[in-house]
Structures are given as structure tokens and as C-alpha cells.
Design a protein around this motif. Structure first.
Motif, short mmCIF file in Angstrom:
data_model
loop_
_atom_site.label_atom_id
_atom_site.label_comp_id
_atom_site.label_asym_id
_atom_site.label_seq_id
_atom_site.Cartn_x
_atom_site.Cartn_y
_atom_site.Cartn_z
N CYS A 40 0.81 -1.22 0.00
CA CYS A 40 0.00 0.00 0.00
C CYS A 40 0.84 1.27 0.00
O CYS A 40 0.31 2.36 -0.18
N CYS A 53 3.13 -0.80 7.39
CA CYS A 53 3.10 -2.17 6.86
C CYS A 53 4.52 -2.67 6.60
O CYS A 53 4.85 -3.81 6.91
N CYS A 57 -2.81 -4.56 -0.60
CA CYS A 57 -1.58 -4.69 0.18
C CYS A 57 -1.56 -6.04 0.90
O CYS A 57 -2.53 -6.43 1.53
N CYS A 82 -1.98 -5.17 4.88
CA CYS A 82 -3.16 -4.54 5.50
C CYS A 82 -4.43 -4.67 4.65
O CYS A 82 -5.52 -4.35 5.13
ZN LIG Z 1 -0.47 -1.92 3.76
#
Ligand SMILES: [Zn+2]
Length: 485
Positions: free
Chosen positions: A437, A442, A468, A471
Motif C-alpha cells: 500500500c 506495513c 496490500c 493490510c
Molecule cells: Zn499496507
């Protein structure tokens, strides 16, 4: 003890690569006489054989830099500590790693001097003087130098407190020109790594958290080593106007207004030698790509009968003929070592091609050529050598690249879910490709969970859509992750 892990006749064995990669690496560095430890913790001595590889790397890179309009210069080793403070991100990035000189002779220095960890700062102060008008741009300077970054854990070539490198520092009139330069050099590094070192690399952009301290954007080339860990093999930074603003690099533009220059910096180091060792080496030691091999061919005469009157003159003749063709050739006529010992010794040192010649070969009008990469051995008519040797060296260079590329492909996995990602990272090491993302959280969580870092986002992967891996948010591209050196 396996025969291929033992060098006969006195040269000691190398730990098999499959058994302990890290031990194998250190054994190769030491036994091939590439580098040695010194009395200075974290600092290595580069021995003549290792330095000869560096000289070949330097020569071929230097030629490329000059062909693209760059010139060499030299700047001081020391930087007044106050200067390093001027670019905030830069100082934060490098402060934990700098060595500082506080005394000169018998005097305490009024202002401590930092030993350069990189030279943006000192070069910036000079560019501020040298650049006055748009007519002074671009400035395209490279420096071959040593730098010092205090390291806690070191490994020869890969990470040492002092190392050798080149650092390019350029200044441009426009943002577009600076970006073009940044990418030109990245492409140059990739072409160099793949053609000269036979080391396939991924070129792409670094994440915010992995970019150079003070840069607007950092690009890298990333290689995969024989143990499945990634190696950052070169970086090219677009510094925007950050350093120009910190050091006052200003010029009068075509429109007569005063403007800040746009700068770049880029470098590769002796770490590349570590990359070559870990990309191509095997249980018998080093395997050098012919283009960076100090000796491309070693001639080993077989001492039978009156060999000094028959074999040796012929071997010298071949040495001269190959040398005249521009091939780097060594004749090992030492009498105190057996041919078997020499075979093993030069295999360990990674010489791409061995040429054996004995009385029987002379009778048959032939020599025997043995390849280091495949260890295949075949007789070749002596009359054909002028064509056969360069052709074989090219073939070895190509096949080393192909082998390394196939290895990278076999060790690259695509993860759609985080569970898959973690399974890949815990299993066979290598690259894991996953949608990301763009979030630093992350990236940090992935590192904490798996030890893998985001190596880069290869060109063409920026626009890959999806979710992603960590996430589930909208992806901003496909990133390549790996555990890295
Ligand atoms: Zn992410």
C-alpha cells in the motif's frame, strides 16, 4: 571428506557452501587471498588478487562514466562537523556512523572533523563556489575514494568500517535533468553489473524508509546471492534541491532569477566483489566472470620427460600469443608444486579457463582446456586456440549470467496473502514479490515479523494494482522483499 571440498597437496579445504554459506564465504575470501583481517577492528586489507578485481571493476566503470560526460576529481577526507549538521535528514541518517577526529598533533581541535561517510557535504560547499550561472551547469563529477562508516558487525567486502567506492555528484539546471541523470546512472549500473559481473539485478525505487538520508528519491539495483539473501549493489539518488538549499548552491538562471541547483549522487563500492563471490562461487571456491578475472587463463605445463626443453617453450609461446590477443594469461611454471596442486589452487582462485599442456599434447598438436564454471575439460587443436579461447571466455561469461538469472527466478515467489508471504520467508530464502500500500507501518510490520526488508519497487511494478499483502488496503505497486546483507 568430499573430494571436491578438499584441495589436494597442501592447500587447505573450504567449508562446503551448502553446509555453512557464511563460513564458506569467509574461507573463500581468505584462501583465494582476496582480503585479510587487520589489527584495526572492522577494517580489511585488500590483497593484490582482490585489488586486481577492483581495478578491473574501476576501469570498466570509469570508462562508462567518462563516456557519459563525467570527469574525476578529489575532495578532502575530513568534513568540519558543523557542515555535516546543515542538512537535517542527512545528519540524522549518518550521525550514528561517523568517526570524529578531535585532536591534531598535540592540539585539541577547536572544531572536530568528521571522517567522510560520504561527500555530499564537502562537495556541496565547493559547488556553491563553482556554480554561479546556468552556463556552469551541468557539473558532472565523480570521485574514487575511501569512506568510513562505523560498523558494529562487519564482513569482508560486504560491510567494513572503511571501504573503497566511487561517488558521483552532479548539479543540474532543472529537476527533469537531475531525474534523467539519476536514472541514466542507475541504468549504467545495471548494464555494468549484468554485463561485466554476470550478476542479474533488479532496478527500481526504494521506499521512503530505505532511501538515502537527505534524498528526494533513491533508486537501487538489487542482486540475489547464492544463499537467497539480497544484496544492494548500487544506489542512485535524486537529491532534489535539498543539498543545494543547505549549502547555497545557487545560480543565475536563463531568466536572470537566482535559483537553487538540482543535484544527484550515486555510488558503488568494493561490496561488488562480495557480490561476485556470493553470486558465482561454489564448493571449490571462487568462480570469476572472465571480464573481471585478473587472470582469464592459467597455463599449467605438465612436467614429464625433458619438459623444460619441449613443453615449457611451447607454453611460453601460447602465453605470448594469448597475451597479444589482449587475454589476461598467467603461466604457472613453478617447479615446487605438482600440476594437481596447481589445478586446485587456480580453481579456488576462480580462474575461468585452465590450459593444460604436456608432452603427449604436443605430439598430438593439442592442448586441454578446462572450464572453471562447469569443470568440463576437452582437448582443442593448438592451431585453433586464437579463436577457441575468446569464444569460451564469452561462453563462460554468458552462462554464468544465465545460471544466476535462473537461480533468481527459482528463488522468487509471489505472495497474495500475508500468510503466504510469511510461509515463503520462513521457507526457502529468496525474493518475495507482493502488492504493498505504500505505508511505512506495513513495511515495518513485515520487517518485524519476517526480518525481510523492502528491497525496491522495480520499474513497471509501480502501477500494479491489487491489495496490500499486509493490510489489505489499495496497493501502490508491487514491491520486492528479501532478507538482505
Ligand atoms: Zn499496507
Amino acid at each position: 571428506m568430499a573430494e571436491n571440498s578438499t584441495v589436494k597437496g597442501g592447500v587447505t579445504e573450504i567449508t562446503p557452501r551448502s553446509e555453512d554459506f557464511s563460513r564458506w564465504y569467509l574461507d573463500v575470501v581468505r584462501r583465494a587471498e582476496l582480503a585479510d583481517y587487520t589489527e584495526v577492528k572492522g577494517c580489511m586489507a585488500i590483497r593484490p588478487y582482490g585489488y586486481a578485481i577492483w581495478e578491473l571493476i574501476q576501469a570498466t566503470l570509469d570508462k562508462r562514466f567518462k563516456e557519459t560526460g563525467h570527469v574525476n576529481a578529489y575532495f578532502p577526507l575530513f568534513i568540519p562537523s558543523s557542515l555535516l549538521m546543515k542538512e537535517k535528514e542527512h545528519v540524522e541518517g549518518f550521525a550514528p556512523q561517523v568517526a570524529v577526529v578531535t585532536r591534531g598533533g598535540d592540539e585539541e581541535l577547536a572544531e572536530p572533523l568528521v571522517v567522510r561517510p560520504t561527500s555530499e557535504v564537502i562537495i556541496g560547499t565547493l559547488y556553491a563556489k563553482w556554480i554561479q550561472s546556468w552556463r556552469d551547469l551541468p557539473v558532472l563529477i565523480n570521485q574514487w575514494a575511501n569512506v568510513v562508516r562505523w560498523e558494529k558487525v562487519t564482513r569482508p567486502f560486504l560491510r567494513t568500517t572503511e571501504f573503497l567506492w566511487q561517488e558521483g555528484h552532479t548539479a543540474h539546471e532543472t529537476e527533469a535533468e537531475a531525474q534523467e541523470e539519476t536514472l541514466r546512472i542507475l541504468a549504467l549500473y545495471k548494464e555494468f553489473a549484468e554485463k561485466e559481473l554476470a550478476m542479474p539485478v533488479l532496478d527500481g525505487i526504494k521506499s521512503e524508509s530505505e532511501k538515502f538520508a537527505g534524498a528526494s528519491r533513491t533508486y537501487s539495483i538489487e542482486a540475489l546471492m547464492g544463499d537467497g539473501r539480497a544484496l544492494q549493489a548500487g544506489t542512485s539518488h535524486n537529491l532534489g534541491q535539498n543539498f543545494a538549499k543547505a549549502f547555497g548552491i545557487q545560480f543565475q538562471g536563463r531568466d536572470k532569477t537566482l535559483q537553487h541547483a538540482w543535484t544527484t549522487s550515486w555510488g558503488v563500492s568494493t561490496r561488488l566483489i562480495g557480490g561476485v563471490i556470493m553470486t558465482h562461487g561454489d564448493d571449490n571456491g571462487l568462480v570469476l566472470p572472465p571480464r573481471v578475472a585478473p587472470y582469464q587463463v592459467v597455463i599449467v605445463p605438465i612436467p614429464r620427460g625433458n619438459w623444460q626443453e619441449t613443453v615449457l617453450p611451447k607454453a611460453r609461446e601460447l602465453q605470448a600469443a594469448l597475451g597479444a590477443q589482449g587475454i589476461r594469461v598467467m603461466l604457472d611454471a613453478r617447479e615446487e608444486y605438482t600440476p594437481g596442486w596447481k589445478f586446485a589452487e587456480w580453481e579456488l582462485r576462480g580462474v575461468p579457463l585452465r590450459l593444460e599442456i604436456g608432452p603427449k599434447d604436443i605430439e598430438k598438436g593439442q592442448v586441454v582446456l578446462a572450464r572453471r564454471d562447469t569443470r568440463a575439460k576437452a582437448p582443442v587443436p593448438a592451431d585453433n586456440l586464437a579463436g577457441a579461447v575468446p569464444a569460451l571466455l564469452d561462453e563462460i561469461q554468458r552462462s554464468l549470467f544465465a545460471r544466476a538469472l535462473a537461480f533468481r527466478e527459482e528463488h522468487t515467489s509471489r505472495a497474495a496473502t500475508y500468510e503466504e508471504f510469511r510461509t515463503f520467508m520462513e521457507g526457502r530464502p529468496g525474493f518475495v514479490v507482493a502488492a504493498w500500500c505504500g505505508g511505512a507501518d506495513c513495511e515495518a510490520q513485515i520487517k518485524a515479523d519476517t526480518q525481510a526488508t523492502l528491497r525496491n519497487i522495480p520499474f513497471g511494478s509501480e502501477n500494479v494494482s491489487g491489495t496490500c499483502v499486509r493490510c489489505g488496503g489499495a496497493a501502490r505497486g508491487e514491491a520486492w522483499f528479501a532478507k538482505a546483507y
